[in-house]
Motif scaffolding. Structure first.
Motif, PDB file in Angstrom:
ATOM      1  N   PHE A  59       0.835  -1.202   0.000  1.00  0.00           N
ATOM      2  CA  PHE A  59       0.000   0.000   0.000  1.00  0.00           C
ATOM      3  C   PHE A  59       0.881   1.268   0.000  1.00  0.00           C
ATOM      4  O   PHE A  59       1.900   1.296   0.699  1.00  0.00           O
ATOM      5  CB  PHE A  59      -0.899  -0.016   1.253  1.00  0.00           C
ATOM      6  N   PRO A  60       0.598   2.338  -0.749  1.00  0.00           N
ATOM      7  CA  PRO A  60      -0.590   2.525  -1.593  1.00  0.00           C
ATOM      8  C   PRO A  60      -0.359   2.169  -3.057  1.00  0.00           C
ATOM      9  O   PRO A  60      -1.272   2.308  -3.853  1.00  0.00           O
ATOM     10  CB  PRO A  60      -0.856   4.022  -1.451  1.00  0.00           C
ATOM     11  N   LEU A  61       0.904   1.709  -3.397  1.00  0.00           N
ATOM     12  CA  LEU A  61       1.197   1.472  -4.814  1.00  0.00           C
ATOM     13  C   LEU A  61       0.299   0.381  -5.406  1.00  0.00           C
ATOM     14  O   LEU A  61      -0.092   0.452  -6.579  1.00  0.00           O
ATOM     15  CB  LEU A  61       2.683   1.090  -4.963  1.00  0.00           C
ATOM     16  N   ASN A  62      -0.043  -0.628  -4.579  1.00  0.00           N
ATOM     17  CA  ASN A  62      -0.911  -1.690  -5.111  1.00  0.00           C
ATOM     18  C   ASN A  62      -2.299  -1.137  -5.468  1.00  0.00           C
ATOM     19  O   ASN A  62      -2.855  -1.431  -6.519  1.00  0.00           O
ATOM     20  CB  ASN A  62      -1.005  -2.894  -4.162  1.00  0.00           C
ATOM     21  N   SER A  65      -1.947   1.123  -8.621  1.00  0.00           N
ATOM     22  CA  SER A  65      -1.692   0.376  -9.861  1.00  0.00           C
ATOM     23  C   SER A  65      -2.930  -0.424 -10.281  1.00  0.00           C
ATOM     24  O   SER A  65      -3.304  -0.414 -11.461  1.00  0.00           O
ATOM     25  CB  SER A  65      -0.488  -0.545  -9.694  1.00  0.00           C
ATOM     26  N   ILE A  66      -3.565  -1.103  -9.334  1.00  0.00           N
ATOM     27  CA  ILE A  66      -4.723  -1.939  -9.695  1.00  0.00           C
ATOM     28  C   ILE A  66      -5.889  -1.073 -10.175  1.00  0.00           C
ATOM     29  O   ILE A  66      -6.527  -1.366 -11.187  1.00  0.00           O
ATOM     30  CB  ILE A  66      -5.136  -2.854  -8.518  1.00  0.00           C
ATOM     31  N   LEU A  67      -6.137   0.032  -9.472  1.00  0.00           N
ATOM     32  CA  LEU A  67      -7.251   0.896  -9.892  1.00  0.00           C
ATOM     33  C   LEU A  67      -6.992   1.504 -11.267  1.00  0.00           C
ATOM     34  O   LEU A  67      -7.894   1.563 -12.113  1.00  0.00           O
ATOM     35  CB  LEU A  67      -7.487   2.008  -8.865  1.00  0.00           C
ATOM     36  N   SER A  68      -5.734   1.927 -11.512  1.00  0.00           N
ATOM     37  CA  SER A  68      -5.480   2.522 -12.828  1.00  0.00           C
ATOM     38  C   SER A  68      -5.551   1.456 -13.917  1.00  0.00           C
ATOM     39  O   SER A  68      -6.049   1.713 -15.020  1.00  0.00           O
ATOM     40  CB  SER A  68      -4.164   3.302 -12.892  1.00  0.00           C
ATOM     41  N   TRP A  69      -5.086   0.243 -13.611  1.00  0.00           N
ATOM     42  CA  TRP A  69      -5.119  -0.830 -14.614  1.00  0.00           C
ATOM     43  C   TRP A  69      -6.562  -1.245 -14.930  1.00  0.00           C
ATOM     44  O   TRP A  69      -6.967  -1.255 -16.089  1.00  0.00           O
ATOM     45  CB  TRP A  69      -4.313  -2.028 -14.093  1.00  0.00           C
ATOM     46  N   ILE A  70      -7.325  -1.553 -13.894  1.00  0.00           N
ATOM     47  CA  ILE A  70      -8.715  -1.994 -14.115  1.00  0.00           C
ATOM     48  C   ILE A  70      -9.534  -0.861 -14.762  1.00  0.00           C
ATOM     49  O   ILE A  70     -10.323  -1.090 -15.676  1.00  0.00           O
ATOM     50  CB  ILE A  70      -9.383  -2.453 -12.786  1.00  0.00           C
ATOM     51  N   ILE A 137       0.758  -1.069 -18.561  1.00  0.00           N
ATOM     52  CA  ILE A 137       0.505  -0.553 -17.192  1.00  0.00           C
ATOM     53  C   ILE A 137       1.055  -1.502 -16.125  1.00  0.00           C
ATOM     54  O   ILE A 137       1.894  -1.080 -15.311  1.00  0.00           O
ATOM     55  CB  ILE A 137      -1.007  -0.264 -16.983  1.00  0.00           C
ATOM     56  N   PRO A 138       0.673  -2.796 -16.107  1.00  0.00           N
ATOM     57  CA  PRO A 138       1.248  -3.664 -15.064  1.00  0.00           C
ATOM     58  C   PRO A 138       2.757  -3.839 -15.214  1.00  0.00           C
ATOM     59  O   PRO A 138       3.471  -3.923 -14.205  1.00  0.00           O
ATOM     60  CB  PRO A 138       0.502  -4.995 -15.246  1.00  0.00           C
ATOM     61  N   VAL A 139       3.246  -3.889 -16.469  1.00  0.00           N
ATOM     62  CA  VAL A 139       4.686  -4.073 -16.687  1.00  0.00           C
ATOM     63  C   VAL A 139       5.466  -2.932 -16.018  1.00  0.00           C
ATOM     64  O   VAL A 139       6.445  -3.164 -15.299  1.00  0.00           O
ATOM     65  CB  VAL A 139       4.994  -4.177 -18.209  1.00  0.00           C
ATOM     66  N   VAL A 140       5.015  -1.708 -16.205  1.00  0.00           N
ATOM     67  CA  VAL A 140       5.705  -0.546 -15.609  1.00  0.00           C
ATOM     68  C   VAL A 140       5.701  -0.656 -14.079  1.00  0.00           C
ATOM     69  O   VAL A 140       6.734  -0.477 -13.425  1.00  0.00           O
ATOM     70  CB  VAL A 140       5.046   0.781 -16.083  1.00  0.00           C
ATOM     71  N   PHE A 141       4.535  -0.988 -13.505  1.00  0.00           N
ATOM     72  CA  PHE A 141       4.459  -1.085 -12.032  1.00  0.00           C
ATOM     73  C   PHE A 141       5.291  -2.251 -11.496  1.00  0.00           C
ATOM     74  O   PHE A 141       5.903  -2.129 -10.428  1.00  0.00           O
ATOM     75  CB  PHE A 141       2.997  -1.197 -11.577  1.00  0.00           C
ATOM     76  N   LEU A 142       5.341  -3.362 -12.235  1.00  0.00           N
ATOM     77  CA  LEU A 142       6.144  -4.509 -11.774  1.00  0.00           C
ATOM     78  C   LEU A 142       7.636  -4.164 -11.832  1.00  0.00           C
ATOM     79  O   LEU A 142       8.420  -4.606 -10.979  1.00  0.00           O
ATOM     80  CB  LEU A 142       5.849  -5.758 -12.617  1.00  0.00           C
TER      81      LEU A 142
END
Ligand code: SF4
Ligand code: SF4
Length: 212
Positions: A59-62, A65-70, A137-142
């Motif tokens: 938190f809060p990155l998860n 990231s999840i809200l922006s991805w979904i 999006i997920p690739v950048v956050f990972l």
């Protein structure tokens, strides 16, 4: 013309009319679970590890990231993609139905109107950019979270997905003007000639039929 099939597209006529069609069995012109499975399994091989990886960011990155991805996925599939890609597909021409009945996006709300002509180059560029942002999006956050194993499985799933759809889905897809479409020109022309409204719109767009 019927309210069930206002654009007179053969895929929305009775299947009895298909009995003497040379394209029968060659195209994804009726609902077929085979395409849903081939499209869905590699997609989830990428999606699931990416999603788990994003949760592990802490938190809060998860949450971000999840809200922006979904949020982006919902925007892409319900707003952007219908305008540039699916609205050119015969599956979008189904009468008064408010939802899609193709094997790939079954049940999705229809938010655009059927366009019988082919996609433009600009729409194809937008589609390539828009579809790849889903993975970007997920690739950048990972990468930010240095979750290399999750990143590796996600990238593997993405590559697998592209290979699978190219080999088994795009070669039969009736949305012929998509940049990923691999239906042979002979079959494409044959389908368009069976569907006068599409034929006219494609011809007016400058598309050249093989034997004309
Ligand atoms: S191309 Fe049209 S007529 Fe031929 S099999 Fe498919 S839906 Fe039937
Ligand atoms: S382009 Fe693909 S996802 Fe869109 S309506 Fe056609 S078959 Fe369905």
């Amino acid at each position: 013309m019927t309210t069930k099939n206002p654009h007179e597209i053969c895929i929305w006529e009775s299947k009895k009319n298909c009995s003497d069609c040379g394209l029968k069995g060659k195209l994804h012109c009726h609902l077929n679970i085979k395409y849903s499975i081939i499209f869905g399994i590699p997609f989830f091989i990428a999606f699931i590890p990416a999603f788990v990886g994003l949760i592990l960011l802490g938190f809060p990155l998860n949450l971000i990231s999840i809200l922006s991805w979904i949020g982006y996925i919902v925007f892409f599939f319900l707003v952007w993609e219908p305008q540039i890609l699916c609205s050119h597909c015969p599956y979008y021409a189904e009468g008064k139905s408010k939802t899609l009945h193709c094997s790939i996006n079954y049940g999705f709300l229809k938010t655009s109107k059927f366009k019988p002509g082919p996609m433009s180059k600009f729409e194809n560029v937008q589609f390539l950019i828009g579809a790849n942002i889903i993975f970007l999006i997920p690739v950048v956050f990972l990468i930010i979270g240095q979750l290399w194993i999750y990143l590796g499985i996600t990238l593997f799933g993405i590559v697998l997905w592209y290979i699978f759809i190219q080999l088994y889905v795009c070669k039969d897809c009736v949305n012929f003007s998509c940049i990923l479409n691999r239906v042979p020109k002979k079959e494409r022309d044959e389908f368009l000639k069976k569907n006068p409204k599409m034929y006219k719109a494609w011809k007016e767009s400058g598309y050249q039929f093989e034997d004309e």
